[in-house]
Design a protein around this motif. Structure first.
Motif, PDB file in Angstrom:
ATOM      1  N   THR A 133       0.818  -1.217   0.000  1.00 56.98           N
ATOM      2  CA  THR A 133       0.000   0.000   0.000  1.00 56.98           C
ATOM      3  C   THR A 133       0.850   1.264   0.000  1.00 56.98           C
ATOM      4  N   ILE A 134       2.166   1.131   0.153  1.00 62.45           N
ATOM      5  CA  ILE A 134       3.045   2.302   0.174  1.00 62.45           C
ATOM      6  C   ILE A 134       2.974   3.004  -1.181  1.00 62.45           C
ATOM      7  N   PRO A 135       2.775   4.320  -1.197  1.00 63.99           N
ATOM      8  CA  PRO A 135       2.702   5.034  -2.478  1.00 63.99           C
ATOM      9  C   PRO A 135       4.029   4.985  -3.227  1.00 63.99           C
ATOM     10  N   ALA A 136       3.948   4.881  -4.552  1.00 68.42           N
ATOM     11  CA  ALA A 136       5.149   4.849  -5.388  1.00 68.42           C
ATOM     12  C   ALA A 136       4.940   5.777  -6.577  1.00 68.42           C
ATOM     13  N   GLU A 137       4.886   7.069  -6.278  1.00 66.01           N
ATOM     14  CA  GLU A 137       4.602   8.061  -7.313  1.00 66.01           C
ATOM     15  C   GLU A 137       5.870   8.773  -7.777  1.00 66.01           C
ATOM     16  N   THR A 138       6.720   9.189  -6.853  1.00 63.46           N
ATOM     17  CA  THR A 138       7.961   9.866  -7.223  1.00 63.46           C
ATOM     18  C   THR A 138       9.047   8.821  -7.525  1.00 63.46           C
ATOM     19  N   GLU A 139      10.119   9.250  -8.159  1.00 61.36           N
ATOM     20  CA  GLU A 139      11.225   8.338  -8.468  1.00 61.36           C
ATOM     21  C   GLU A 139      11.856   7.781  -7.194  1.00 61.36           C
ATOM     22  N   GLU A 140      11.940   8.639  -6.178  1.00 62.43           N
ATOM     23  CA  GLU A 140      12.499   8.201  -4.891  1.00 62.43           C
ATOM     24  C   GLU A 140      11.628   7.118  -4.258  1.00 62.43           C
ATOM     25  N   GLN A 141      10.302   7.334  -4.306  1.00 63.64           N
ATOM     26  CA  GLN A 141       9.384   6.343  -3.746  1.00 63.64           C
ATOM     27  C   GLN A 141       9.451   5.032  -4.520  1.00 63.64           C
ATOM     28  N   LYS A 142       9.534   5.144  -5.839  1.00 65.52           N
ATOM     29  CA  LYS A 142       9.598   3.938  -6.665  1.00 65.52           C
ATOM     30  C   LYS A 142      10.865   3.133  -6.363  1.00 65.52           C
ATOM     31  N   LYS A 143      11.986   3.847  -6.167  1.00 68.08           N
ATOM     32  CA  LYS A 143      13.240   3.177  -5.845  1.00 68.08           C
ATOM     33  C   LYS A 143      13.138   2.446  -4.506  1.00 68.08           C
ATOM     34  N   ARG A 144      12.503   3.109  -3.527  1.00 65.95           N
ATOM     35  CA  ARG A 144      12.347   2.482  -2.210  1.00 65.95           C
ATOM     36  C   ARG A 144      11.473   1.240  -2.301  1.00 65.95           C
ATOM     37  N   VAL A 145      10.378   1.338  -3.048  1.00 61.46           N
ATOM     38  CA  VAL A 145       9.464   0.201  -3.178  1.00 61.46           C
ATOM     39  C   VAL A 145      10.162  -0.974  -3.861  1.00 61.46           C
ATOM     40  N   GLU A 146      10.972  -0.686  -4.875  1.00 64.98           N
ATOM     41  CA  GLU A 146      11.707  -1.758  -5.550  1.00 64.98           C
ATOM     42  C   GLU A 146      12.653  -2.461  -4.578  1.00 64.98           C
ATOM     43  N   GLY A 147      13.255  -1.680  -3.669  1.00 63.88           N
ATOM     44  CA  GLY A 147      14.115  -2.274  -2.647  1.00 63.88           C
ATOM     45  C   GLY A 147      13.329  -3.147  -1.686  1.00 63.88           C
ATOM     46  N   LEU A 148      12.144  -2.683  -1.323  1.00 64.86           N
ATOM     47  CA  LEU A 148      11.305  -3.435  -0.389  1.00 64.86           C
ATOM     48  C   LEU A 148      10.843  -4.758  -0.984  1.00 64.86           C
ATOM     49  N   LYS A 149      10.692  -4.788  -2.304  1.00 62.93           N
ATOM     50  CA  LYS A 149      10.235  -6.017  -2.959  1.00 62.93           C
ATOM     51  C   LYS A 149      11.238  -7.157  -2.804  1.00 62.93           C
ATOM     52  N   LYS A 150      12.478  -6.816  -2.441  1.00 60.90           N
ATOM     53  CA  LYS A 150      13.496  -7.845  -2.220  1.00 60.90           C
ATOM     54  C   LYS A 150      13.340  -8.515  -0.853  1.00 60.90           C
ATOM     55  N   LEU A 151      12.491  -7.960  -0.010  1.00 62.13           N
ATOM     56  CA  LEU A 151      12.348  -8.456   1.359  1.00 62.13           C
ATOM     57  C   LEU A 151      11.346  -9.611   1.384  1.00 62.13           C
ATOM     58  N   VAL A 152      11.838 -10.806   1.613  1.00 59.21           N
ATOM     59  CA  VAL A 152      11.020 -12.010   1.523  1.00 59.21           C
ATOM     60  C   VAL A 152      10.361 -12.289   2.872  1.00 59.21           C
ATOM     61  N   PRO A 153       9.010 -12.406   2.922  1.00 62.25           N
ATOM     62  CA  PRO A 153       8.349 -12.609   4.218  1.00 62.25           C
ATOM     63  C   PRO A 153       8.772 -13.889   4.929  1.00 62.25           C
ATOM     64  N   GLU A 154       9.115 -14.930   4.167  1.00 66.67           N
ATOM     65  CA  GLU A 154       9.507 -16.202   4.782  1.00 66.67           C
ATOM     66  C   GLU A 154      10.808 -16.089   5.585  1.00 66.67           C
ATOM     67  N   LYS A 155      11.585 -15.024   5.332  1.00 64.21           N
ATOM     68  CA  LYS A 155      12.864 -14.849   6.037  1.00 64.21           C
ATOM     69  C   LYS A 155      12.664 -14.521   7.521  1.00 64.21           C
ATOM     70  N   ILE A 156      11.457 -14.079   7.879  1.00 67.92           N
ATOM     71  CA  ILE A 156      11.188 -13.717   9.280  1.00 67.92           C
ATOM     72  C   ILE A 156      11.036 -14.968  10.142  1.00 67.92           C
ATOM     73  N   ALA A 157      10.533 -16.025   9.527  1.00 72.95           N
ATOM     74  CA  ALA A 157      10.053 -17.190  10.272  1.00 72.95           C
ATOM     75  C   ALA A 157      11.112 -17.942  11.074  1.00 72.95           C
ATOM     76  N   PRO A 158      12.315 -18.189  10.550  1.00 72.83           N
ATOM     77  CA  PRO A 158      13.281 -18.946  11.342  1.00 72.83           C
ATOM     78  C   PRO A 158      13.622 -18.288  12.681  1.00 72.83           C
ATOM     79  N   PHE A 159      13.724 -16.959  12.677  1.00 76.32           N
ATOM     80  CA  PHE A 159      14.021 -16.263  13.933  1.00 76.32           C
ATOM     81  C   PHE A 159      12.869 -16.432  14.929  1.00 76.32           C
TER      82      PHE A 159
END
Length: 305
Positions: free
Chosen positions: A205-231
């Motif tokens: 739901t994070i807005p991705a309208e500006t180039e800066e926002q789009k860059k941040r969202v692309e970075g966030l897409k690398k964050l895999v939810p399954e990585k939280i589980a082992p901890f």
């Protein structure tokens, strides 16, 4: 199935139909726990209901040789929170682990936020943590053991724009977790908070309208939810028997221990303070240590690893 670190344990995971909660439910089951997969299947803003996500996770656990049941009770209701704990008792005879993961968003800039937008988020994200934890507490006390794991957020720990309701709830979760840890320590009950970084429906739901926002969202897409589980599975196990009252973060392959509020500067006068002397002496003394209005993205600036 993998190692049986949690063999014989029974876990309740709220909001376990998708995203981070799903990953946690699958990991706990793989570690040998019997899992109550709680999810009412609402949208990210709390509307609608659909039991299919929870049932799909249960089917996946059963297919892998684990044990699980679906539960569709709402965390935002005292009686239903008790009912989901009862589901664990009826299905598996006990409860050992509670993972408070369920959450919704109603992002709005503060001066436009409605009472409904505020109260809905507080009811699910903070009151829901209290209701479910409180429902399990007598059982943890009676068996002299149990582990609470509460999902918090950097929105509360650091700050984010347009999330006053969510941030208030998530920082409240940290204080609630610490209080539970203190109050139930003598019953061998542990309570910790974990802030996850993961690309999920809610982060989408994070807005991705500006180039800066789009860059941040692309970075966030690398964050895999399954990585939280082992901890989380480790934190739920006897291997973490000395770990309680802490605040952690998990971001892909990184694990953080967060600081907790402590005094960092002090000012004293033998004569007592007046408003004028505070302005003249205290604010200038403290100014170099004031915290800027950082958002989470200003603090966690490096790419996920």
């Amino acid at each position: 199935m993998s190692s049986k670190l949690l063999a014989g344990k029974v876990a309740l995971v709220t909001g376990a139909g998708r995203g981070v909660g799903k990953g946690i439910a699958l990991e706990l089951a793989a570690a040998g726990a019997s899992v109550v997969v709680n999810d009412i299947g609402t949208s990210t803003t709390g509307e609608g209901a659909d039991l299919n996500p929870a049932q799909t996770v249960v089917a996946e656990i059963l297919a892998a040789g684990g044990q699980a049941v679906a539960d569709s009770n709402s965390v935002a209701d005292w009686d239903q929170a008790h009912a989901m704990v009862q589901t664990a008792l009826d299905s598996f005879g006990r409860i050992d682990i509670v993972v408070n993961n369920a959450g919704i968003l109603r992002d709005t800039i503060f001066h436009k936020m409605t009472r409904e937008e505020y109260e809905m988020v507080i009811n699910v994200n903070l009151n829901g943590v209290f209701y479910v934890s409180r429902a399990a507490a007598p059982h943890f006390k009676a068996q002299n053991g149990g582990s609470y794991i509460h999902i918090t957020s950097s929105s509360g720990l650091v700050g984010n724009f347009g999330q006053a309701n969510y941030a208030a709830a998530k920082l409240g979760v940290v204080a609630l977790s610490k209080s539970i840890a203190m109050d139930m320590q003598r019953f061998n009950v542990r309570s910790n908070a974990v802030a996850p970084w993961a690309w999920t429906r809610m982060v989408n739901t994070i807005p991705a309208e500006t180039e800066e926002q789009k860059k941040r969202v692309e970075g966030l897409k690398k964050l895999v939810p399954e990585k939280i589980a082992p901890f989380v599975a480790a934190l739920a196990s006897e291997g973490a028997s000395a770990v309680t009252g802490q605040v952690f973060g998990v971001r892909n392959n990184e694990i953080y221990l967060f600081s907790q509020s402590r005094p960092i500067r002090t000012a004293h006068t033998s004569d007592g303070w007046t408003p004028e002397s505070v302005i003249e002496r205290v604010f200038p003394m403290f100014e170099n240590d004031f915290y800027p209005l950082h958002r989470s993205g200003d603090v966690f600036t490096w790419d996920p690893v």
